[in-house]
Design a protein around this motif. Structure first.
Motif, mmCIF file in Angstrom:
data_model
loop_
_atom_site.group_PDB
_atom_site.id
_atom_site.type_symbol
_atom_site.label_atom_id
_atom_site.label_comp_id
_atom_site.label_asym_id
_atom_site.label_seq_id
_atom_site.Cartn_x
_atom_site.Cartn_y
_atom_site.Cartn_z
ATOM 1 N N SER A 37 40.120 38.370 34.635
ATOM 2 C CA SER A 37 41.416 37.990 35.201
ATOM 3 C C SER A 37 42.463 37.688 34.124
ATOM 4 C CB SER A 37 41.266 36.794 36.140
ATOM 5 O OG SER A 37 40.852 35.649 35.429
ATOM 6 N N ARG A 74 41.607 31.699 38.739
ATOM 7 C CA ARG A 74 41.177 32.703 37.771
ATOM 8 C C ARG A 74 39.651 32.750 37.678
ATOM 9 N NH1 ARG A 74 45.546 34.656 35.405
ATOM 10 N NH2 ARG A 74 47.299 33.312 34.916
ATOM 11 N N THR A 75 39.003 32.952 38.789
ATOM 12 C CA THR A 75 37.544 32.979 38.764
ATOM 13 C C THR A 75 36.986 34.380 38.571
ATOM 14 O OG1 THR A 75 37.478 33.146 41.169
ATOM 15 C CG2 THR A 75 37.358 30.937 40.219
ATOM 16 N N ALA A 76 37.802 35.388 38.764
ATOM 17 C CA ALA A 76 37.304 36.759 38.649
ATOM 18 C C ALA A 76 37.126 37.128 37.182
ATOM 19 C CB ALA A 76 38.268 37.731 39.312
#
Length: 75
Positions: A47, A42-44
């Motif tokens: 997200s 979940r780096t975006a």
């Protein structure tokens, strides 16, 4: 146990295929090798959009005191 050491790569292949493998010593189970459940990356930015609600009193003094109490911290 000796077979598990000798055939570790085969055991890992089976586990990667979704199988759970039990390892025993002298007929007594001592370990279970299970597939690793990988977490979603979940780096975006965004997200978690639509999954987290930060409205209302999420950062109020009362809410913070309740959270601190849950962790045994006095405010």
């Amino acid at each position: 146990m000796h077979d598990a050491k000798t055939h570790l790569s085969r055991i890992i292949e089976r586990v990667e295929g979704g199988e759970e493998v039990f390892i025993d010593r002298a007929g007594t189970p001592v370990a279970k090798v299970v597939p690793l459940v990988r977490r979603v990356n979940r780096t975006a930015i965004g997200s978690l959009r639509g999954q987290v609600d930060l409205s209302g009193d999420w950062d109020s003094a009362h809410t913070n005191d309740e959270i601190a109490g849950d962790f045994g911290i006095s405010a």
